[in-house]
Structures are given as C-alpha cells and as structure tokens.
Design a protein around this motif. Structure first.
Motif, mmCIF file in Angstrom:
data_model
loop_
_atom_site.group_PDB
_atom_site.id
_atom_site.type_symbol
_atom_site.label_atom_id
_atom_site.label_comp_id
_atom_site.label_asym_id
_atom_site.label_seq_id
_atom_site.Cartn_x
_atom_site.Cartn_y
_atom_site.Cartn_z
ATOM 1 N N VAL A 1 -16.830 41.463 6.194
ATOM 2 C CA VAL A 1 -17.452 40.194 5.552
ATOM 3 C C VAL A 1 -16.591 39.869 4.176
ATOM 4 N N GLY A 2 -16.506 38.624 4.143
ATOM 5 C CA GLY A 2 -16.085 38.275 2.841
ATOM 6 C C GLY A 2 -16.841 36.799 2.275
ATOM 7 N N ALA A 3 -16.567 36.663 1.242
ATOM 8 C CA ALA A 3 -17.301 35.225 0.516
ATOM 9 C C ALA A 3 -16.551 34.523 -0.575
ATOM 10 N N PHE A 4 -16.578 33.496 -0.869
ATOM 11 C CA PHE A 4 -16.323 32.804 -2.293
ATOM 12 C C PHE A 4 -17.435 31.993 -2.516
ATOM 13 N N MET A 5 -17.542 31.851 -3.830
ATOM 14 C CA MET A 5 -18.774 31.387 -4.647
ATOM 15 C C MET A 5 -18.406 30.536 -5.918
ATOM 16 N N SER A 6 -19.095 29.521 -5.838
ATOM 17 C CA SER A 6 -18.795 28.584 -6.994
ATOM 18 C C SER A 6 -20.116 27.705 -7.578
ATOM 19 N N SER A 7 -19.808 26.730 -8.379
ATOM 20 C CA SER A 7 -20.952 25.892 -8.515
ATOM 21 C C SER A 7 -20.930 24.988 -7.455
ATOM 22 N N LYS A 8 -22.399 24.144 -7.266
ATOM 23 C CA LYS A 8 -22.578 23.274 -6.433
ATOM 24 C C LYS A 8 -21.592 22.210 -6.495
ATOM 25 N N LYS A 9 -21.225 21.591 -7.758
ATOM 26 C CA LYS A 9 -20.484 20.416 -7.729
ATOM 27 C C LYS A 9 -19.151 20.725 -7.226
ATOM 28 N N ILE A 10 -18.593 21.844 -7.339
ATOM 29 C CA ILE A 10 -17.180 22.094 -6.760
ATOM 30 C C ILE A 10 -17.391 22.563 -5.190
ATOM 31 N N MET A 11 -18.177 23.247 -4.878
ATOM 32 C CA MET A 11 -18.268 23.731 -3.434
ATOM 33 C C MET A 11 -18.786 22.608 -2.611
ATOM 34 N N GLU A 12 -19.371 21.553 -3.027
ATOM 35 C CA GLU A 12 -19.878 20.339 -2.030
ATOM 36 C C GLU A 12 -18.707 19.678 -1.760
ATOM 37 N N THR A 13 -17.630 19.807 -2.324
ATOM 38 C CA THR A 13 -16.294 18.984 -1.711
ATOM 39 C C THR A 13 -16.110 19.350 -0.598
ATOM 40 N N LEU A 14 -16.105 20.515 0.085
ATOM 41 C CA LEU A 14 -15.657 20.962 1.192
ATOM 42 C C LEU A 14 -16.576 20.388 2.387
ATOM 43 N N ALA A 15 -17.765 19.519 2.088
ATOM 44 C CA ALA A 15 -18.653 19.157 3.054
ATOM 45 C C ALA A 15 -18.157 17.504 3.394
ATOM 46 N N HIS A 16 -17.147 17.000 2.781
ATOM 47 C CA HIS A 16 -16.823 15.488 2.930
ATOM 48 C C HIS A 16 -15.502 15.076 2.620
ATOM 49 N N SER A 17 -15.064 14.221 3.170
ATOM 50 C CA SER A 17 -13.668 13.582 3.097
ATOM 51 C C SER A 17 -12.485 14.439 2.973
ATOM 52 N N PRO A 18 -12.370 15.651 4.153
ATOM 53 C CA PRO A 18 -12.756 15.442 5.424
ATOM 54 C C PRO A 18 -14.342 16.140 5.441
ATOM 55 N N LYS A 19 -15.057 16.100 6.352
ATOM 56 C CA LYS A 19 -16.169 17.059 6.670
ATOM 57 C C LYS A 19 -15.567 18.399 7.238
ATOM 58 N N LEU A 20 -16.045 19.247 7.187
ATOM 59 C CA LEU A 20 -15.837 20.555 7.849
ATOM 60 C C LEU A 20 -14.526 20.875 7.164
ATOM 61 N N GLY A 21 -14.552 20.877 5.579
ATOM 62 C CA GLY A 21 -13.477 21.363 5.037
ATOM 63 C C GLY A 21 -13.137 22.792 5.154
ATOM 64 N N HIS A 22 -13.949 23.562 5.323
ATOM 65 C CA HIS A 22 -13.731 24.889 5.966
ATOM 66 C C HIS A 22 -14.924 25.385 6.777
ATOM 67 N N ILE A 23 -14.331 25.699 8.289
ATOM 68 C CA ILE A 23 -15.357 26.074 9.075
ATOM 69 C C ILE A 23 -14.982 27.512 9.828
ATOM 70 N N THR A 24 -15.842 28.449 10.081
ATOM 71 C CA THR A 24 -15.755 29.427 10.459
ATOM 72 C C THR A 24 -17.070 29.765 11.465
#
Length: 391
Positions: free
Chosen positions: A253-276
């Motif tokens: 297992v692994g994980a990365f953690m941040s604030s919602k403001k920072i993390m939500e940038t992976l969900a748009h422009s492009p979407k699926l900024g990280h996918i697993t």
C-alpha cells in the motif's frame, strides 16, 4: 523451494539468502528448517504490528468475505477505504485533510510529484543527495545516489539535489521550484535525522518562493519514531505527505495526503491526473485501517522512546562506531560493508534477522515491529554482541 526460487523468481542481487519461510507470528519468522528467527527488520519497516497480528488477519478475512476489487480507484464509495482516509484526516494536523490511496510508496512518490507540478504550474524539483524514494522512474529520478540511477537514464529532467542539513543550499530553492521532496529521516543513507530547526527553516524557504514541501514518511510513518509521523517531532507540517510500508501492516500500500485545495487539481485539466486500478483496494484498506487504529489506540507509540533507549544501552561495543536514527529505526555503524554483511550472516545463523542499509552497507539496520517486547530486544541484542565478540 529454494532451488526453484533461484531458477524461476527474478533476483535483485547475486547474494539473496533464499531463506525458506514456513510461517511468521509476532516478532518471529519460522523457517522450513524447523528453527525460529527473531525479526529485527520487520519486512524493512513494513510489519508495524509484527507478523500475522490477529486484528489485521481478522480485518482481511472479514473484508474478503464481503468483496474484493469492484472498481478502479475513485469511482465507488467503499467502507474500508473511506474509513481509512477519514481516520488519517482525524489523526494528522491541518491542512492535511484528504488522501489518495495507491499501491506502493514509490507510486505515492510519483503521484506527489505530479500533484506538486500540477498545482504550482512549475517544472523544477529539488531533492537531496543520498536520498532514496523508490524505484519507479519518477521516484528514482528524485533519489540521490547516482550509482543506482546511472544505467536507467534518461530520467526526469529538471531535478536538482542539495545537501541534507545544509542551509547554505536554500538559495537553490527559487520561484522556479515546484517542490522540495525530502525524507524526514534519510533511510538508505543510514537513518540520518534533521538538525534542530532545519525543517522549520526549510519550510519557511519553500513558503517564501511558493514551492511545496513534500515529506517522504514511507519508513518512519505509522508510529515508528514515537509519533504517527516523524515530522511531528520537528514543528512543521508538509504541504504533501507521502506514506507506505508500515501503513499496511504487511500488505502492499501507499498514499499521498494534502489539503483539498491542492489535491483537487488532479481531478481536472486534465481529469484523471493520477489514476490507479488497485489503489484503495478494499482488502488492503481493511488491513491498513486495522493497523492505524491499533497504532493510535494501543499505546505502542508511548513505548518507542524507552525501547530506543534500551537498544542504545545494550549495543555498546568497540566495534560499534555510532548509532544513527530515532525510535525503532536505528542504524548501527560497524565500520565496513564486508564486516556488516558477515555480522548479518552470523546473526541469522544464531536465530536473529538483521539487515543493512541500501546505500551505506556499513550500517546494520534495526527496524523491528513496534510490538517487540523488551525481553525480545534483550535477546536479539545479546546475539549481536555475541557475534561482535567472535571476531
């Protein structure tokens, strides 16, 4: 089994032990030779609660009877992944509040680098000499040992390296820097601990230029230093926190953690900024949740300082140059790689599993389960001292 192991399973060195494992329980691994071996390594800091901890085993069994993989990461709400992320948010300081679950520490490193570049819009990454962050191409790119990287270039561009504990290098962190990535305690280099106030000043420099600070807690995380994460000893909070190894209690297992403001940038422009596909797997999350809950509620972290002191008290010998590290991640300097490898071999023959550091083979690794008893610490240290007295 050993013969087939060397024939059919890819090796990473020319001197793998090929030790045949029968079962493992608590602080011991049992071989097919009928002997039991006290484990001072814990799967390289992965088995936080020892081997086959009943709460972890039961959590895995219960989840396996409900469902296994049902959908790629981030699409369905599943009980254990949600509970794990919620408990992490409740157990860490602001602004850490949202977690991306992945398959390994190395993948978490890659995801954190992508997140920092996406959020800041910058390309430059600053890492540290002699650092180790994993072996995917991204993680290898920000690891600081050229010997381990040379044959796999080209790697990520625009990665620079500064000296650990050297504030004179801070001027290399500029408005062009997306992030600084650092092991809170340098692992492969011999469990090197930051100087007092070093992390405070590093975080201040990052804030001055708008760079994000990523802390790699893959090894010290989940209680190994007496705090849930070792950055809590140093008076700062990272912008992005990376974890792995011990958070699973013995599963990948692994994980990365941040604030919602920072993390939500992976969900748009492009979407699926990280996918697993398998990140957040419910079976793995069940194990990780059980591990985290036990670490938080059992009082184990309150025992770490005393256990560290016991190791340091018992491991005094003319052949021990110094002991680096904090808590239950200790590196014992025996002077030379050849001697250290021989000591590890002799300890194994006497029923104790120890290992060595990746970059600094003269250091003997001690990273036992947090559940190890004082009697087991004494037993293992006596074996080390016996071996050191032999030659």
């Amino acid at each position: 089994m050993q013969k087939d192991f060397f024939i059919y399973q890819a090796q990473t060195t020319k001197f793998a032990a090929g030790f045949e494992v029968e079962k493992a329980e608590g602080s011991y691994i049992y071989g097919t030779d009928g002997k039991k071996y006290l484990d001072f390594v814990a799967g390289v800091s992965a088995n936080t609660l020892g081997h086959s901890h009943p709460k972890i085993v039961n959590a895995i069994k219960e989840q396996a009877e409900k469902y296994l993989h049902v959908m790629v990461y981030g699409e369905y709400a599943q009980e254990k992944p949600v509970a794990l992320c919620k408990l992490l948010a409740e157990s860490t300081p602001d602004p850490l509040e949202i977690t991306y679950l992945v398959n390994s520490g190395a993948e978490a490193i890659d995801g954190s680098l992508k997140l920092a570049k996406r959020y800041t819009g910058r390309e430059e990454i600053i890492s540290f000499k002699n650092s180790y962050h994993g072996n995917t191409h991204g993680a290898l790119s920000v690891s600081g040992n050229e010997t381990h990287k040379r044959e796999f270039r080209p790697l990520l561009p625009m990665v620079s390296f500064i000296e650990f504990n050297n504030e004179n290098d801070f001027d290399k962190i500029t408005e062009k820097t997306a992030c600084v990535i650092m092991e809170t305690i340098q692992g492969a280099a011999g469990f090197l601990v930051p100087d007092p106030d070093y992390l405070v000043r590093l975080k201040k420099r990052c804030e001055e230029v708008g760079a994000l600070l990523i802390l790699d807690e893959i090894q010290p995380g989940f209680g190994r230093t007496g705090k849930l994460f070792s950055f809590e000893h140093f008076g700062i909070v990272p912008d992005i926190l990376v974890m792995g190894k011990g958070m699973g209690g013995g599963v990948p297992v692994g994980a990365f953690m941040s604030s919602k403001k920072i993390m939500e940038t992976l969900a748009h422009s492009p979407k699926l900024g990280h996918i697993t596909t398998f990140g957040g797997n419910p079976l793995i999350a069940a194990s990780s949740y059980a591990t985290l809950k036990e670490v938080l509620e059992s009082g184990l972290m309150n025992e770490i300082d005393e256990k560290e002191k016991l190791y340091r008290k018992l491991l005094v010998h003319p052949k021990i140059k110094n002991i680096n590290g904090k808590g239950l991640m200790l590196a014992v300097n025996l002077g030379s790689p050849e001697y250290t490898l021989n000591v590890a071999k002799r300890c194994m023959e006497k029923g104790l599993i120890v290992f060595w550091q990746l970059y600094r083979n003269e250091y003997l690794r001690i990273s036992p389960p947090l559940t190890i008893s004082k009697e087991e610490i004494i037993e293992g240290c006596n074996i080390i001292m016996d071996v050191l007295n032999e030659n």
